[in-house]
Design a protein around this motif. Structure first.
Motif, PDB file in Angstrom:
ATOM      1  N   MET A  78     -22.090  12.988  80.724  1.00 12.98           N
ATOM      2  CA  MET A  78     -22.033  14.372  80.263  1.00 12.98           C
ATOM      3  C   MET A  78     -20.973  14.556  79.182  1.00 12.98           C
ATOM      4  O   MET A  78     -21.172  15.325  78.232  1.00 12.98           O
ATOM      5  N   ASP A  79     -19.831  13.863  79.319  1.00 14.57           N
ATOM      6  CA  ASP A  79     -18.795  13.953  78.285  1.00 14.57           C
ATOM      7  C   ASP A  79     -19.307  13.436  76.947  1.00 14.57           C
ATOM      8  O   ASP A  79     -19.056  14.038  75.897  1.00 14.57           O
ATOM      9  N   GLU A  80     -20.015  12.303  76.982  1.00 16.89           N
ATOM     10  CA  GLU A  80     -20.528  11.733  75.734  1.00 16.89           C
ATOM     11  C   GLU A  80     -21.643  12.597  75.149  1.00 16.89           C
ATOM     12  O   GLU A  80     -21.780  12.705  73.916  1.00 16.89           O
ATOM     13  N   TRP A  81     -22.436  13.215  75.993  1.00 22.33           N
ATOM     14  CA  TRP A  81     -23.553  14.021  75.520  1.00 22.33           C
ATOM     15  C   TRP A  81     -23.097  15.370  74.956  1.00 22.33           C
ATOM     16  O   TRP A  81     -23.606  15.844  73.933  1.00 22.33           O
ATOM     17  N   MET A  82     -22.095  15.995  75.594  1.00 21.96           N
ATOM     18  CA  MET A  82     -21.696  17.350  75.232  1.00 21.96           C
ATOM     19  C   MET A  82     -20.544  17.407  74.240  1.00 21.96           C
ATOM     20  O   MET A  82     -20.286  18.468  73.676  1.00 21.96           O
ATOM     21  N   ARG A  83     -19.843  16.303  74.015  1.00 20.02           N
ATOM     22  CA  ARG A  83     -18.661  16.362  73.158  1.00 20.02           C
ATOM     23  C   ARG A  83     -19.046  16.628  71.700  1.00 20.02           C
ATOM     24  O   ARG A  83     -20.150  16.266  71.252  1.00 20.02           O
ATOM     25  N   PRO A  92     -26.715   7.858  71.561  1.00 21.41           N
ATOM     26  CA  PRO A  92     -27.801   8.242  72.484  1.00 21.41           C
ATOM     27  C   PRO A  92     -28.239   7.108  73.398  1.00 21.41           C
ATOM     28  O   PRO A  92     -28.615   7.350  74.547  1.00 21.41           O
ATOM     29  N   ALA A  93     -28.193   5.866  72.902  1.00 23.74           N
ATOM     30  CA  ALA A  93     -28.614   4.730  73.734  1.00 23.74           C
ATOM     31  C   ALA A  93     -27.686   4.568  74.932  1.00 23.74           C
ATOM     32  O   ALA A  93     -28.143   4.300  76.057  1.00 23.74           O
ATOM     33  N   ALA A  94     -26.394   4.741  74.719  1.00 25.76           N
ATOM     34  CA  ALA A  94     -25.447   4.639  75.836  1.00 25.76           C
ATOM     35  C   ALA A  94     -25.649   5.772  76.834  1.00 25.76           C
ATOM     36  O   ALA A  94     -25.536   5.566  78.049  1.00 25.76           O
ATOM     37  N   VAL A  95     -25.969   6.975  76.321  1.00 24.09           N
ATOM     38  CA  VAL A  95     -26.230   8.110  77.220  1.00 24.09           C
ATOM     39  C   VAL A  95     -27.459   7.832  78.082  1.00 24.09           C
ATOM     40  O   VAL A  95     -27.467   8.088  79.295  1.00 24.09           O
ATOM     41  N   LYS A  96     -28.526   7.291  77.476  1.00 23.52           N
ATOM     42  CA  LYS A  96     -29.734   6.966  78.240  1.00 23.52           C
ATOM     43  C   LYS A  96     -29.448   5.882  79.282  1.00 23.52           C
ATOM     44  O   LYS A  96     -29.949   5.947  80.413  1.00 23.52           O
ATOM     45  N   ARG A 215     -25.164  -1.830  76.738  1.00 20.67           N
ATOM     46  CA  ARG A 215     -24.353  -2.020  77.932  1.00 20.67           C
ATOM     47  C   ARG A 215     -22.877  -2.133  77.589  1.00 20.67           C
ATOM     48  O   ARG A 215     -22.019  -1.613  78.315  1.00 20.67           O
ATOM     49  N   TYR A 216     -22.557  -2.781  76.466  1.00 24.79           N
ATOM     50  CA  TYR A 216     -21.155  -2.913  76.052  1.00 24.79           C
ATOM     51  C   TYR A 216     -20.533  -1.551  75.779  1.00 24.79           C
ATOM     52  O   TYR A 216     -19.448  -1.238  76.278  1.00 24.79           O
ATOM     53  N   TRP A 217     -21.228  -0.722  74.994  1.00 30.62           N
ATOM     54  CA  TRP A 217     -20.636   0.570  74.639  1.00 30.62           C
ATOM     55  C   TRP A 217     -20.649   1.535  75.814  1.00 30.62           C
ATOM     56  O   TRP A 217     -19.806   2.438  75.878  1.00 30.62           O
ATOM     57  N   SER A 218     -21.571   1.344  76.746  1.00 29.15           N
ATOM     58  CA  SER A 218     -21.514   2.149  77.971  1.00 29.15           C
ATOM     59  C   SER A 218     -20.283   1.792  78.792  1.00 29.15           C
ATOM     60  O   SER A 218     -19.573   2.672  79.289  1.00 29.15           O
TER      61      SER A 218
END
Length: 330
Positions: A78-83, A92-96, A215-218
């Motif tokens: 949520m932090d990555e999506w809403m910031r 977006p790939a990390a959010v998914k 996966r790395y950036w997640s």
């Protein structure tokens, strides 16, 4: 003892393992709740199915949202999506990827609850005993003065007087339980086959390099947030210590004590103060800290660590009485 410490350190440094353990614990809790739950069917035509489906559906929904709540990936996603975008573009790939990981773990406990209820069969019997054709079985109680619907609604209640020494209720119960267990085993088989097919087919469809990047950036987002929280805790501790010491120092009266300087002391007062300032990162006021936290949220730093090669330095220039520079210390 050393092995236990290593295991604890591993779980502390690996949020994914912690999430897996929490989901497994929730699954075990769901089994324990069901086994300790005393299910009593109302044995009324208008309430049997409603009550049974409620017991089968409502607890999984609660367990699902509980799994979402305790999952660390939820907050990071949520932090990555809403910031705001700021200096760093969103990923977006990390959010998914985080959403998929969160969803899989959150669904574990609800699926365990549903499978346990289906394999046990009591709730299914209460819900669908009315749907059974009584003509398939012999021994239907005809001398009770009740219609067939009410008699079939009382099948889950083995202590009811109309089914005393009757094989009809046992036959209907066994029939519906077989259906319930067949559905339960079928759902379990379907989930296992679906997972196996997904594990086999996914490397053939997806680009493995892209998957590694995602996966790395997640993992980076998780580690970055954790390090930021730890740094804020350390800074708050040093900031609080300095405020408390400053308060007590203000309460002291001036005093001059002359003592010989010990040879074993290597750090002067200025050096200790410089060390404290280093731990505070130059932030010594509330306004500065508020500005830093706002900047972290609204304008996160770009992913380029080459900038860390330059660090601001303090230069002192010594001048004479006329203002002419003599020399500088860096």
């Amino acid at each position: 003892m050393e092995r236990l410490k290593l295991v604890l350190q591993y779980f502390q440094s690996n949020s994914e393992s912690i999430s897996n353990v929490i989901c497994i614990i929730l699954a075990l809790v769901s089994v324990k709740l069901y086994t300790s739950f005393d299910f009593n069917c109302p044995c009324l035509p208008q309430y049997n199915k409603l009550y049974s489906l409620g017991v089968m559906i409502v607890p999984p929904i609660i367990l699902f949202f509980l799994g979402v709540l305790v999952n660390r990936h939820t907050g990071i996603m949520m932090d990555e999506w809403m910031r705001p975008v700021g200096n760093r573009t969103k990923n977006p790939a990390a959010v998914k990827y985080l959403f998929s990981a969160m969803l899989q773990r959150a669904l574990l406990a609800p699926m365990v609850w549903i499978l346990v209820t289906l394999l046990d069969g009591k709730i299914f019997i209460c819900a669908f005993s009315l749907s059974v054709d009584p003509a398939l079985f012999s021994g239907l109680p005809n001398n009770t003065g009740l219609d067939v619907i009410k008699i079939m609604a009382k099948v889950p209640c083995k202590e009811d007087i109309i089914f005393r020494n009757s094989s009809f209720r046992k036959a209907v119960t066994r029939y519906v339980r077989c259906y319930s267990q067949a559905i339960g085993w079928s759902v379990l088989l379907f989930l296992i086959v679906l997972g196996a097919i997904g594990r086999i087919v996914k490397p053939c469809i997806d680009d493995h390099g892209t998957f590694l990047q995602t996966r790395y950036w997640s993992n980076y987002l998780d580690v970055e947030q954790k390090l930021f929280d730890e740094t804020c805790v350390l800074h708050a501790r040093d900031f609080a210590r300095k405020c408390v010491v400053q308060f007590f120092e203000d309460m002291r009266e001036d005093a001059v004590i002359r003592l010989p300087y010990p040879a074993f002391i290597t750090n002067t007062k200025e050096e200790w103060q410089d060390e404290e300032e280093e731990r505070l990162h130059g932030i010594s006021k509330q306004e500065q800290m508020d500005q830093l936290l706002n900047k972290w949220y609204y304008s996160k730093p770009e992913l380029d660590v080459t900038r860390i090669a330059y660090r601001p330095r303090t230069s002192v220039t010594w001048e004479d009485r006329d203002g002419k520079p003599l020399f500088s210390d860096v």
